[in-house]
Scaffold this motif. Structure first.
Motif, PDB file in Angstrom:
ATOM      1  N   UNK A  67       0.836  -1.201   0.000  1.00 33.16           N
ATOM      2  CA  UNK A  67       0.000   0.000   0.000  1.00 33.16           C
ATOM      3  C   UNK A  67       0.870   1.250   0.000  1.00 33.16           C
ATOM      4  N   UNK A  68       0.428   2.265  -0.740  1.00 34.94           N
ATOM      5  CA  UNK A  68       1.231   3.478  -0.867  1.00 34.94           C
ATOM      6  C   UNK A  68       0.339   4.708  -1.034  1.00 34.94           C
ATOM      7  N   UNK A  69       0.863   5.865  -0.636  1.00 32.95           N
ATOM      8  CA  UNK A  69       0.224   7.127  -0.999  1.00 32.95           C
ATOM      9  C   UNK A  69       0.715   7.496  -2.398  1.00 32.95           C
ATOM     10  N   UNK A  70      -0.205   7.883  -3.266  1.00 36.53           N
ATOM     11  CA  UNK A  70       0.116   8.213  -4.656  1.00 36.53           C
ATOM     12  C   UNK A  70      -0.204   9.692  -4.886  1.00 36.53           C
ATOM     13  N   UNK A  71       0.726  10.412  -5.502  1.00 32.00           N
ATOM     14  CA  UNK A  71       0.488  11.817  -5.820  1.00 32.00           C
ATOM     15  C   UNK A  71       0.364  11.992  -7.326  1.00 32.00           C
ATOM     16  N   UNK A  72      -0.497  12.908  -7.725  1.00 44.63           N
ATOM     17  CA  UNK A  72      -0.738  13.216  -9.135  1.00 44.63           C
ATOM     18  C   UNK A  72      -0.163  14.585  -9.446  1.00 44.63           C
ATOM     19  N   UNK A  73       0.628  14.665 -10.504  1.00 46.18           N
ATOM     20  CA  UNK A  73       1.249  15.922 -10.918  1.00 46.18           C
ATOM     21  C   UNK A  73       0.274  16.683 -11.803  1.00 46.18           C
ATOM     22  N   UNK A  74      -0.104  17.875 -11.364  1.00 44.67           N
ATOM     23  CA  UNK A  74      -1.096  18.657 -12.091  1.00 44.67           C
ATOM     24  C   UNK A  74      -0.523  19.782 -12.926  1.00 44.67           C
ATOM     25  N   UNK A  75       0.799  19.955 -12.863  1.00 40.86           N
ATOM     26  CA  UNK A  75       1.417  21.066 -13.585  1.00 40.86           C
ATOM     27  C   UNK A  75       2.840  20.676 -13.954  1.00 40.86           C
ATOM     28  N   UNK A  76       3.282  21.079 -15.124  1.00 38.76           N
ATOM     29  CA  UNK A  76       4.658  20.796 -15.540  1.00 38.76           C
ATOM     30  C   UNK A  76       5.633  21.383 -14.532  1.00 38.76           C
ATOM     31  N   UNK A  77       6.578  20.560 -14.104  1.00 38.18           N
ATOM     32  CA  UNK A  77       7.529  20.992 -13.072  1.00 38.18           C
ATOM     33  C   UNK A  77       8.534  21.984 -13.639  1.00 38.18           C
ATOM     34  N   UNK A  78       8.803  22.994 -12.844  1.00 44.86           N
ATOM     35  CA  UNK A  78       9.879  23.940 -13.115  1.00 44.86           C
ATOM     36  C   UNK A  78      10.751  24.023 -11.878  1.00 44.86           C
ATOM     37  N   UNK A  79      12.063  24.184 -12.044  1.00 49.92           N
ATOM     38  CA  UNK A  79      12.971  24.182 -10.887  1.00 49.92           C
ATOM     39  C   UNK A  79      12.511  25.141  -9.789  1.00 49.92           C
ATOM     40  N   UNK A  80      12.538  24.630  -8.572  1.00 51.78           N
ATOM     41  CA  UNK A  80      12.179  25.453  -7.428  1.00 51.78           C
ATOM     42  C   UNK A  80      10.717  25.420  -7.039  1.00 51.78           C
ATOM     43  N   UNK A  81       9.873  24.774  -7.844  1.00 50.87           N
ATOM     44  CA  UNK A  81       8.448  24.726  -7.521  1.00 50.87           C
ATOM     45  C   UNK A  81       8.210  23.919  -6.252  1.00 50.87           C
ATOM     46  N   UNK A  82       7.335  24.401  -5.406  1.00 54.42           N
ATOM     47  CA  UNK A  82       6.969  23.689  -4.188  1.00 54.42           C
ATOM     48  C   UNK A  82       5.983  22.561  -4.512  1.00 54.42           C
ATOM     49  N   UNK A  83       5.941  21.583  -3.629  1.00 54.16           N
ATOM     50  CA  UNK A  83       5.045  20.446  -3.841  1.00 54.16           C
ATOM     51  C   UNK A  83       3.605  20.897  -4.004  1.00 54.16           C
ATOM     52  N   UNK A  84       3.197  21.905  -3.230  1.00 52.87           N
ATOM     53  CA  UNK A  84       1.825  22.387  -3.300  1.00 52.87           C
ATOM     54  C   UNK A  84       1.482  22.968  -4.665  1.00 52.87           C
ATOM     55  N   UNK A  85       2.485  23.409  -5.407  1.00 53.85           N
ATOM     56  CA  UNK A  85       2.255  23.948  -6.749  1.00 53.85           C
ATOM     57  C   UNK A  85       2.283  22.858  -7.813  1.00 53.85           C
ATOM     58  N   UNK A  86       2.853  21.712  -7.483  1.00 54.39           N
ATOM     59  CA  UNK A  86       3.022  20.626  -8.449  1.00 54.39           C
ATOM     60  C   UNK A  86       1.894  19.601  -8.354  1.00 54.39           C
ATOM     61  N   UNK A  87       1.526  19.244  -7.129  1.00 50.95           N
ATOM     62  CA  UNK A  87       0.546  18.182  -6.894  1.00 50.95           C
ATOM     63  C   UNK A  87      -0.854  18.768  -6.849  1.00 50.95           C
ATOM     64  N   UNK A  88      -1.789  18.151  -7.556  1.00 55.32           N
ATOM     65  CA  UNK A  88      -3.173  18.634  -7.518  1.00 55.32           C
ATOM     66  C   UNK A  88      -4.138  17.659  -6.857  1.00 55.32           C
TER      67      UNK A  88
END
Length: 214
Positions: A67-88
């Motif tokens: 069992x695992x927690x799974x995160x979905x990427x909602x935005x193209x990553x750019x260097x320095x982006x925080x997790x809250x800005x990447x995961x939706x």
């Protein structure tokens, strides 16, 4: 799950973090990694746990649940982006594994794809809101097998936290909208047998379930 019927179009890459909980590494007598250890699954491995019966490989040894927690990427990553800005959004998942096949692959120094990438090996619950790292750390995810809790995890217990995993994925493989990351399994993995009933929970609430076919 929102639009899950088109999951193979919606989801691009499936990254999986191995050995990211100390007690799990110990229970399998694995070395504790000093940097994130990743493998991938094909999108054909994906299935939503909606209470249906799913098939597992036959005559290839034991299938283990993780069992695992799974995160979905909602935005193209750019260097320095925080997790809250990447995961939706997030989900609770199961990484099913052909354990004996994996052990043989390890001995030969070969990739784990044959042990990890078969159809139905990447189970997801319905998608859930991402409440930020602090909010997510306030709750456990759990897996029940035949009415008994067998795994409980929390992102606070990870060896490599989610920001580290995101940055590692982006740096080495690329990370973009539609990618998902299985973030590692806690201790308690075990055999999934025909007829078993699995229930995925978040905040102690059922968010997914499935049965293993005969």
């Amino acid at each position: 799950m929102q639009g899950f019927g088109g999951i193979h179009r919606m989801i691009k890459n499936i990254y999986c973090v191995g050995r990211n909980y100390l007690q799990h590494a110990k229970e399998l007598n694995n070395a504790v990694p000093t940097s994130p250890f990743l493998f991938v699954k094909p999108t054909h491995a994906l299935v939503e746990g909606q209470g249906q019966t799913i098939a597992m490989p036959k005559d290839q040894g034991n299938v283990h649940y993780e069992a695992e927690l799974v995160v979905h990427v909602g935005k193209n990553y750019e260097p320095g982006m925080k997790a809250e800005a990447v995961i939706d959004k997030i989900a609770v998942g199961i990484d099913f594994t052909l354990r004996e096949v994996q052990d043989e692959l390890k001995k030969k120094g070969l990739p784990w794809l044959l042990a990890k990438g078969f159809p139905n090996s990447a189970v997801l619950s319905r998608w859930l809101p991402f409440e930020g790292l602090e909010g997510t750390a306030g709750h456990d995810f759990t897996l029940e097998k035949n009415g008994q809790e067998v795994q409980r995890g929390n992102i606070k217990e990870m060896i490599f936290d989610i920001p580290t995993i995101i940055e590692f994925c982006a740096q080495h493989f690329g990370l973009a909208e539609g990618d998902i990351i299985f973030t590692g399994t806690p201790a308690g993995v075990g055999v999934a047998a025909a007829g078993d009933h699995f229930v995925l929970k978040w905040k102690e609430e059922q968010v997914g379930e499935l049965f293993i076919g005969e």
